[in-house]
Design an enzyme around this catalytic site. Structure first.
Site, PDB file in Angstrom:
ATOM      1  N   HIS A 105      11.021  14.453   3.029  1.00  0.00           N
ATOM      2  CA  HIS A 105       9.953  13.476   2.764  1.00  0.00           C
ATOM      3  C   HIS A 105      10.203  12.692   1.484  1.00  0.00           C
ATOM      4  CE1 HIS A 105       7.636  15.331   5.936  1.00  0.00           C
ATOM      5  NE2 HIS A 105       7.715  16.513   5.333  1.00  0.00           N
ATOM      6  N   HIS A 111       8.572  13.970  -8.100  1.00  0.00           N
ATOM      7  CA  HIS A 111       9.167  13.347  -6.909  1.00  0.00           C
ATOM      8  C   HIS A 111       8.841  11.860  -6.906  1.00  0.00           C
ATOM      9  CE1 HIS A 111       5.039  14.461  -5.628  1.00  0.00           C
ATOM     10  NE2 HIS A 111       5.088  13.252  -5.088  1.00  0.00           N
ATOM     11  N   HIS A 120       8.202   8.038  -4.528  1.00  0.00           N
ATOM     12  CA  HIS A 120       7.847   7.335  -3.286  1.00  0.00           C
ATOM     13  C   HIS A 120       8.442   5.938  -3.398  1.00  0.00           C
ATOM     14  CE1 HIS A 120       4.853  10.436  -2.158  1.00  0.00           C
ATOM     15  NE2 HIS A 120       4.689  10.549  -3.468  1.00  0.00           N
ATOM     16  N   GLU A 168       2.527   3.881  -4.196  1.00  0.00           N
ATOM     17  CA  GLU A 168       1.349   4.366  -3.476  1.00  0.00           C
ATOM     18  C   GLU A 168       0.092   3.729  -4.067  1.00  0.00           C
ATOM     19  OE1 GLU A 168       1.949   8.791  -3.047  1.00  0.00           O
ATOM     20  OE2 GLU A 168       2.403   7.977  -1.054  1.00  0.00           O
ATOM     21  N   HIS A 198       5.791  10.649  -9.371  1.00  0.00           N
ATOM     22  CA  HIS A 198       4.684  11.587  -9.557  1.00  0.00           C
ATOM     23  C   HIS A 198       5.190  12.850 -10.253  1.00  0.00           C
ATOM     24  CE1 HIS A 198       2.336   9.678  -5.981  1.00  0.00           C
ATOM     25  NE2 HIS A 198       2.169   9.007  -7.117  1.00  0.00           N
ATOM     26  N   THR A 210      -0.974  13.052  -1.899  1.00  0.00           N
ATOM     27  CA  THR A 210      -0.804  11.869  -1.055  1.00  0.00           C
ATOM     28  C   THR A 210      -0.003  12.187   0.198  1.00  0.00           C
ATOM     29  OG1 THR A 210       1.204  11.149  -2.189  1.00  0.00           O
ATOM     30  CG2 THR A 210      -0.894  10.367  -3.086  1.00  0.00           C
TER      31      THR A 210
END
Ligand code: NAG
Ligand code: NAG
Length: 374
Positions: free
Chosen positions: A89, A114, A116, A128, A141, A223
């Site tokens: 992910h 991590h 996104h 996000e 994050h 999230t």
């Protein structure tokens, strides 16, 4: 090492966060268990305090009692390398237990960080959280758990006061960001889901914005499924920038499937859409009247724009004054001035001159007014 190995297997088999009863559902961002379907499999994803949100600075309430975010031990390296993992992910980096977050009602211990991101160099979005409708290219994050009340992150993430996450908005620019090289340079070693690689320890605080004072604070959720509503969010108002090349590497280096899976897709667009705010309050640590989240590029553009405007205005004023002086008349174009105008006609025009100057600007009037008297 054993428990870590098991954790990795759990991550691969059961999704990013752990092993709840529903967690054997393989979720994705699009497709049959895409983000619009998450709540069918993970009920909390349909809750009223979900993340991310679309932050509107004008709707945020300034809380002057909010101190600057206080990362603890982020610059301390220790003897062990960090571990980078592709969990299918995102890319996740485990954080040492001495790292934490201060300035909050409880003591929080760091767990992992991590990212996104999107798929078009940030042009189609990737962050996000959005600020005043603006999507950034990516978002970092840094996850912490409440180690004063709970034994570990698995216990904490199910509690409303269990987690604290720092959100850093990432844009693209010309310059290579050396801090992010510490992660991006090693993505090649974890191309496929389930792969992990040690990376040299580095100063984690260098990933954060320089100014940790201005941020938005609200109560929200993970999230990703299972979307537990356990996160006290800190989203920094100041963004950080990575180069276009770095963003491209982040967007293209990883795959969401296991090594050898023929239908493995590039790991891209792993960001969730903003969720309804539903009566939640968003606090701002700074006055939103004066501070806005301009990027360096925007600031440069504004400064250059204002400078050009000033120069343009100065040149115009200079030209007007010069013209007025050289013609000693209200006629701006010398060629249009009648060569042999009868004296009476010129005096007729004199009062008009005063009217014209009055309607423009007073200082000019003072300079120009004495001139018709030779
Ligand atoms: C986390 O803490 C809970 C409760 O304190 C405990 O039952 C559980 O075994 C712990 N989990 C791990 C992975 O250590
Ligand atoms: C978050 O929720 C807690 C508990 O309900 C509350 O005390 C706190 O003020 C909330 N924080 C924000 C920023 O809304």
């Amino acid at each position: 090492m054993d428990s870590f190995g098991i954790e990795i297997i759990f991550l691969i088999l059961f999704g990013q966060w752990t092993s709840c009863a529903c967690a054997d559902t393989h979720w994705t961002y699009t497709g049959s268990v895409g983000q619009s379907q998450w709540s069918e499999y993970f009920p909390e994803c349909g809750g009223a305090k979900q993340s991310p949100i679309a932050v509107e600075t004008s709707q945020a309430r300034h809380d002057p009692s909010l101190p600057p975010a206080r990362p603890l031990g982020y610059r301390q390296l220790g003897d062990e390398p960090f571990t980078l993992t592709n969990n299918g992910h995102t890319v996740e980096m485990s954080l040492p237990r001495w790292m934490g977050l201060g300035g909050l009602p409880w003591q929080f211990t760091a767990v992992q960080l991590h990212l996104h991101w999107g798929s078009h160099g940030g042009l189609g979005g990737g962050s996000e959280h959005t600020i005043n409708g603006h999507s950034y290219a990516a978002e970092l994050h840094v996850v912490h758990y409440n180690s004063e009340l709970y034994n570990n992150v698995s216990a904490a993430m199910r509690q409303s006061d269990g987690l604290a996450v720092l959100g850093v908005l990432i844009e693209t620019g010309e310059d290579t960001n050396p801090a992010f090289e510490n992660i991006i340079n090693y993505l090649e070693n974890i191309k496929h889901a389930g792969q992990s690689a040690p990376i040299p320890a580095f100063d984690v605080q260098s990933l954060l914005p320089l100014n940790l004072g201005p941020y938005f604070r609200y109560n929200g959720s993970l999230t990703t499924p299972p979307c537990y509503q356990s996160v006290l969010w800190t989203v920094f108002a100041e963004s950080v920038a990575v180069s276009h090349v770095q963003m491209r590497k982040l967007e293209t280096a990883l795959f969401s499937g296991l090594a050898g899976e023929s239908d493995s897709l590039p790991l891209q667009d792993n960001y969730r859409k903003p969720q309804p705010l539903n009566r939640r309050m968003v606090l701002a640590s700074f006055s939103t009247d004066t501070v806005t989240t301009y990027s360096i590029g925007e600031v440069c553009a504004m400064v250059i724009g204002v400078l050009c405007g000033c120069i343009g205005l100065a040149v115009t004023i200079h030209f007007v004054i010069k013209t007025i002086r050289s013609t000693s008349s209200w006629d701006v174009l010398p060629s249009a001035r009648p060569t042999s105008l009868p004296r009476s006609k010129e005096t007729e025009k004199e009062p008009k001159q005063d009217v014209v100057f009055k309607t423009t600007s007073d200082p000019e009037k003072e300079e120009a007014a004495p001139q018709p008297e030779p």
